[in-house]
Design a protein around this motif. Structure first.
Motif, short mmCIF file in Angstrom:
data_model
loop_
_atom_site.label_atom_id
_atom_site.label_comp_id
_atom_site.label_asym_id
_atom_site.label_seq_id
_atom_site.Cartn_x
_atom_site.Cartn_y
_atom_site.Cartn_z
N MET A 138 0.80 -1.19 -0.07
CA MET A 138 -0.01 -0.13 0.01
C MET A 138 0.79 1.29 0.05
O MET A 138 0.43 2.20 -0.68
N PRO A 139 1.90 1.38 0.78
CA PRO A 139 2.72 2.69 0.89
C PRO A 139 3.00 3.10 -0.73
O PRO A 139 3.05 4.24 -0.98
N ILE A 165 -4.48 9.96 6.83
CA ILE A 165 -4.93 8.97 7.03
C ILE A 165 -6.18 8.34 6.17
O ILE A 165 -7.13 8.93 6.22
N ALA A 166 -5.99 7.22 5.72
CA ALA A 166 -7.25 6.60 5.11
C ALA A 166 -7.40 5.29 5.69
O ALA A 166 -6.40 4.46 5.94
N SER A 167 -8.79 4.89 5.86
CA SER A 167 -8.95 3.80 6.46
C SER A 167 -10.26 2.96 5.94
O SER A 167 -11.12 3.82 5.49
N VAL A 168 -10.04 1.59 5.62
CA VAL A 168 -11.21 0.77 4.98
C VAL A 168 -11.35 -0.34 5.64
O VAL A 168 -10.28 -0.97 6.13
N TYR A 184 -9.39 -3.79 9.68
CA TYR A 184 -9.41 -2.51 9.01
C TYR A 184 -7.89 -2.30 8.59
O TYR A 184 -6.90 -2.51 9.35
N LEU A 185 -7.81 -2.08 7.40
CA LEU A 185 -6.45 -1.37 6.66
C LEU A 185 -6.49 0.37 6.89
O LEU A 185 -7.27 0.88 6.45
N ILE A 197 -8.72 2.40 -2.76
CA ILE A 197 -8.31 1.28 -1.75
C ILE A 197 -9.31 0.42 -1.65
O ILE A 197 -9.28 -0.90 -1.46
N THR A 198 -10.54 0.83 -1.60
CA THR A 198 -11.62 0.05 -1.40
C THR A 198 -12.14 -1.15 -2.47
O THR A 198 -12.19 -2.22 -1.89
N ARG A 199 -11.91 -0.65 -3.45
CA ARG A 199 -12.23 -1.61 -4.81
C ARG A 199 -10.96 -2.62 -4.57
O ARG A 199 -11.12 -3.95 -5.06
N LEU A 200 -9.87 -2.07 -4.38
CA LEU A 200 -8.65 -3.01 -4.25
C LEU A 200 -8.90 -4.10 -3.25
O LEU A 200 -8.36 -5.39 -3.43
#
Length: 206
Positions: free
Chosen positions: A109-110, A159-162, A168-169, A187-190
Protein backbone atom coordinates in the motif's frame (compact mmCIF):
# COMPACT_ATOMS: atom_id res chain seq x y z
CA UNK A 1 13.39 12.12 -8.56
CA UNK A 2 9.75 11.15 -9.03
CA UNK A 3 7.23 13.59 -7.60
CA UNK A 4 3.47 13.70 -7.46
CA UNK A 5 1.66 17.04 -7.48
CA UNK A 6 -2.04 17.51 -6.83
CA UNK A 7 -3.24 20.51 -8.79
CA UNK A 8 -6.64 22.21 -8.78
CA UNK A 9 -7.22 24.21 -11.96
CA UNK A 10 -10.04 25.83 -13.93
CA UNK A 11 -11.91 23.25 -15.99
CA UNK A 12 -11.75 25.18 -19.24
CA UNK A 13 -9.91 24.84 -22.56
CA UNK A 14 -6.27 25.87 -22.34
CA UNK A 15 -5.88 25.62 -18.55
CA UNK A 16 -4.27 22.19 -18.65
CA UNK A 17 -1.96 23.31 -21.44
CA UNK A 18 -0.75 26.23 -19.31
CA UNK A 19 0.07 23.87 -16.46
CA UNK A 20 1.90 21.48 -18.80
CA UNK A 21 3.94 24.33 -20.26
CA UNK A 22 4.85 25.55 -16.79
CA UNK A 23 6.11 22.09 -15.86
CA UNK A 24 8.25 22.06 -18.98
CA UNK A 25 9.72 25.51 -18.28
CA UNK A 26 10.71 24.30 -14.81
CA UNK A 27 12.41 21.23 -16.27
CA UNK A 28 9.83 18.76 -14.99
CA UNK A 29 8.85 15.94 -17.37
CA UNK A 30 5.20 14.88 -17.02
CA UNK A 31 5.02 11.08 -16.92
CA UNK A 32 1.37 10.63 -15.99
CA UNK A 33 -1.76 12.62 -15.23
CA UNK A 34 -4.79 11.29 -13.35
CA UNK A 35 -8.07 13.19 -13.16
CA UNK A 36 -9.48 12.90 -9.63
CA UNK A 37 -12.56 15.07 -10.03
CA UNK A 38 -14.31 17.60 -12.25
CA UNK A 39 -17.04 19.72 -10.73
CA UNK A 40 -18.19 23.31 -10.22
CA UNK A 41 -15.98 24.53 -13.05
CA UNK A 42 -12.76 23.12 -11.62
CA UNK A 43 -10.71 19.95 -12.05
CA UNK A 44 -8.37 18.25 -9.60
CA UNK A 45 -5.53 16.32 -11.25
CA UNK A 46 -2.59 14.31 -9.94
CA UNK A 47 0.58 14.77 -12.00
CA UNK A 48 3.52 12.37 -11.73
CA UNK A 49 6.66 14.10 -12.93
CA UNK A 50 10.34 13.38 -13.26
CA UNK A 51 12.14 16.21 -11.47
CA UNK A 52 15.88 16.74 -12.00
CA UNK A 53 16.29 18.31 -8.57
CA UNK A 54 17.62 21.70 -9.70
CA UNK A 55 15.55 23.22 -6.90
CA UNK A 56 13.51 21.95 -3.96
CA UNK A 57 10.25 20.18 -4.83
CA UNK A 58 8.39 22.86 -2.89
CA UNK A 59 9.68 25.48 -5.35
CA UNK A 60 8.18 23.51 -8.23
CA UNK A 61 4.82 23.59 -6.48
CA UNK A 62 5.13 27.29 -5.72
CA UNK A 63 5.90 28.17 -9.33
CA UNK A 64 3.01 26.11 -10.72
CA UNK A 65 0.73 27.73 -8.15
CA UNK A 66 1.50 31.18 -9.59
CA UNK A 67 -0.56 30.42 -12.69
CA UNK A 68 -3.92 32.26 -12.74
CA UNK A 69 -6.64 30.19 -11.09
CA UNK A 70 -4.29 27.30 -10.25
CA UNK A 71 -3.80 25.89 -6.74
CA UNK A 72 -1.21 23.25 -5.85
CA UNK A 73 -2.70 21.16 -3.05
CA UNK A 74 0.39 19.05 -2.41
CA UNK A 75 3.81 17.97 -3.60
CA UNK A 76 5.28 14.70 -2.39
CA UNK A 77 7.72 11.98 -3.48
CA UNK A 78 6.41 8.80 -5.04
CA UNK A 79 7.89 5.40 -5.86
CA UNK A 80 5.03 4.44 -8.16
CA UNK A 81 6.61 4.41 -11.62
CA UNK A 82 3.99 5.21 -14.32
CA UNK A 83 3.30 2.28 -16.62
CA UNK A 84 4.45 -0.34 -14.10
CA UNK A 85 0.87 -1.50 -13.21
CA UNK A 86 1.68 -2.19 -9.52
CA UNK A 87 -1.96 -2.94 -8.67
CA UNK A 88 -1.93 -5.89 -11.06
CA UNK A 89 1.37 -7.12 -9.65
CA UNK A 90 -0.06 -7.09 -6.13
CA UNK A 91 -3.17 -8.97 -7.24
CA UNK A 92 -1.00 -11.53 -9.03
CA UNK A 93 1.06 -12.16 -5.88
CA UNK A 94 -2.10 -12.58 -3.82
CA UNK A 95 -3.66 -14.95 -6.36
CA UNK A 96 -0.51 -17.09 -6.12
CA UNK A 97 -0.45 -17.04 -2.30
CA UNK A 98 -3.91 -16.12 -0.93
CA UNK A 99 -3.04 -17.14 2.63
CA UNK A 100 -0.65 -14.15 2.79
CA UNK A 101 -3.14 -11.72 1.27
CA UNK A 102 -3.20 -9.29 4.21
CA UNK A 103 0.60 -9.17 4.50
CA UNK A 104 1.10 -8.68 0.75
CA UNK A 105 -1.55 -5.96 0.56
CA UNK A 106 -0.32 -4.05 3.60
CA UNK A 107 3.30 -4.15 2.42
CA UNK A 108 2.28 -2.87 -1.03
CA UNK A 109 0.00 0.00 0.00
CA UNK A 110 2.67 2.68 0.71
CA UNK A 111 4.07 2.41 -2.81
CA UNK A 112 0.63 2.19 -4.41
CA UNK A 113 -0.66 5.33 -2.68
CA UNK A 114 2.50 7.42 -2.28
CA UNK A 115 2.23 6.90 1.47
CA UNK A 116 4.63 6.44 4.38
CA UNK A 117 3.23 3.26 5.90
CA UNK A 118 0.24 0.95 6.21
CA UNK A 119 -1.10 -1.46 8.81
CA UNK A 120 -3.92 -3.95 9.37
CA UNK A 121 -5.59 -3.58 12.76
CA UNK A 122 -7.91 -5.76 14.81
CA UNK A 123 -11.08 -3.70 15.37
CA UNK A 124 -11.94 -4.62 18.94
CA UNK A 125 -8.54 -3.88 20.48
CA UNK A 126 -6.69 -1.97 17.78
CA UNK A 127 -3.87 -4.50 17.99
CA UNK A 128 -1.63 -4.71 14.92
CA UNK A 129 -2.10 -7.74 12.67
CA UNK A 130 0.65 -6.58 10.31
CA UNK A 131 2.51 -3.34 9.67
CA UNK A 132 4.52 -2.32 6.65
CA UNK A 133 8.09 -1.08 6.73
CA UNK A 134 8.29 2.27 8.56
CA UNK A 135 5.08 1.58 10.49
CA UNK A 136 5.64 3.42 13.82
CA UNK A 137 4.10 0.66 15.91
CA UNK A 138 0.81 2.37 16.66
CA UNK A 139 -1.81 4.45 14.89
CA UNK A 140 -1.82 7.94 16.45
CA UNK A 141 -5.53 8.51 15.79
CA UNK A 142 -8.25 7.31 18.14
CA UNK A 143 -11.32 8.17 16.04
CA UNK A 144 -10.82 5.66 13.26
CA UNK A 145 -13.67 3.24 12.63
CA UNK A 146 -13.36 -0.17 10.98
CA UNK A 147 -16.98 -0.05 9.83
CA UNK A 148 -16.69 2.17 6.73
CA UNK A 149 -14.08 3.84 4.51
CA UNK A 150 -12.91 7.16 5.95
CA UNK A 151 -10.18 9.72 5.27
CA UNK A 152 -9.03 12.09 8.02
CA UNK A 153 -6.09 14.35 8.85
CA UNK A 154 -4.76 14.58 12.39
CA UNK A 155 -1.49 14.83 14.32
CA UNK A 156 0.46 15.77 11.20
CA UNK A 157 -0.76 12.72 9.28
CA UNK A 158 -3.21 12.12 6.46
CA UNK A 159 -4.89 8.76 7.02
CA UNK A 160 -7.21 6.53 4.99
CA UNK A 161 -8.96 3.58 6.62
CA UNK A 162 -11.11 0.87 5.00
CA UNK A 163 -12.65 -2.38 6.27
CA UNK A 164 -10.47 -5.43 5.68
CA UNK A 165 -11.86 -8.94 6.27
CA UNK A 166 -13.14 -8.27 9.77
CA UNK A 167 -10.23 -5.94 10.51
CA UNK A 168 -9.35 -2.62 8.96
CA UNK A 169 -6.58 -1.29 6.78
CA UNK A 170 -4.91 2.02 7.63
CA UNK A 171 -2.70 3.91 5.15
CA UNK A 172 -0.85 7.08 6.24
CA UNK A 173 1.29 9.78 4.69
CA UNK A 174 2.90 12.82 6.26
CA UNK A 175 3.67 14.66 3.02
CA UNK A 176 1.30 15.76 0.29
CA UNK A 177 -2.44 16.42 0.56
CA UNK A 178 -5.19 14.60 2.40
CA UNK A 179 -6.43 11.40 0.79
CA UNK A 180 -8.90 12.24 -1.96
CA UNK A 181 -12.17 10.35 -2.18
CA UNK A 182 -10.91 8.86 -5.46
CA UNK A 183 -7.94 7.38 -3.59
CA UNK A 184 -10.25 6.05 -0.87
CA UNK A 185 -12.40 4.45 -3.56
CA UNK A 186 -9.30 2.90 -5.14
CA UNK A 187 -8.26 1.33 -1.82
CA UNK A 188 -11.78 0.02 -1.22
CA UNK A 189 -12.04 -1.55 -4.68
CA UNK A 190 -8.60 -3.10 -4.36
CA UNK A 191 -9.55 -4.63 -1.00
CA UNK A 192 -12.75 -6.01 -2.54
CA UNK A 193 -10.79 -7.72 -5.34
CA UNK A 194 -8.22 -9.04 -2.87
CA UNK A 195 -11.11 -10.47 -0.84
CA UNK A 196 -12.43 -12.35 -3.86
CA UNK A 197 -8.98 -13.78 -4.64
CA UNK A 198 -8.38 -14.77 -1.03
CA UNK A 199 -11.85 -16.24 -0.50
CA UNK A 200 -12.83 -13.89 2.31
CA UNK A 201 -16.39 -13.54 3.55
CA UNK A 202 -17.08 -10.17 1.92
CA UNK A 203 -20.10 -9.55 4.17
CA UNK A 204 -17.56 -8.86 6.93
CA UNK A 205 -16.19 -5.84 5.05
CA UNK A 206 -19.58 -4.38 4.18
Amino acid sequence: MLLRLRVSLPDRPGALGQVARAFGLMGADILQMTVLERQAGRAVDDFTVSWPGRAAPSELGERIGLLPGVRVEGVWPTRNVPGSSPDYDVLGHIAADPDRAVIILVDAMPDLLGADWAAALEPATGSVLHGSWQFPGRVPVAELTPMRPVAISEAGLHIASVPLNGAYLVVARSQGPAFHRAELDRITRLVDIVGLLAGWDLSRTA
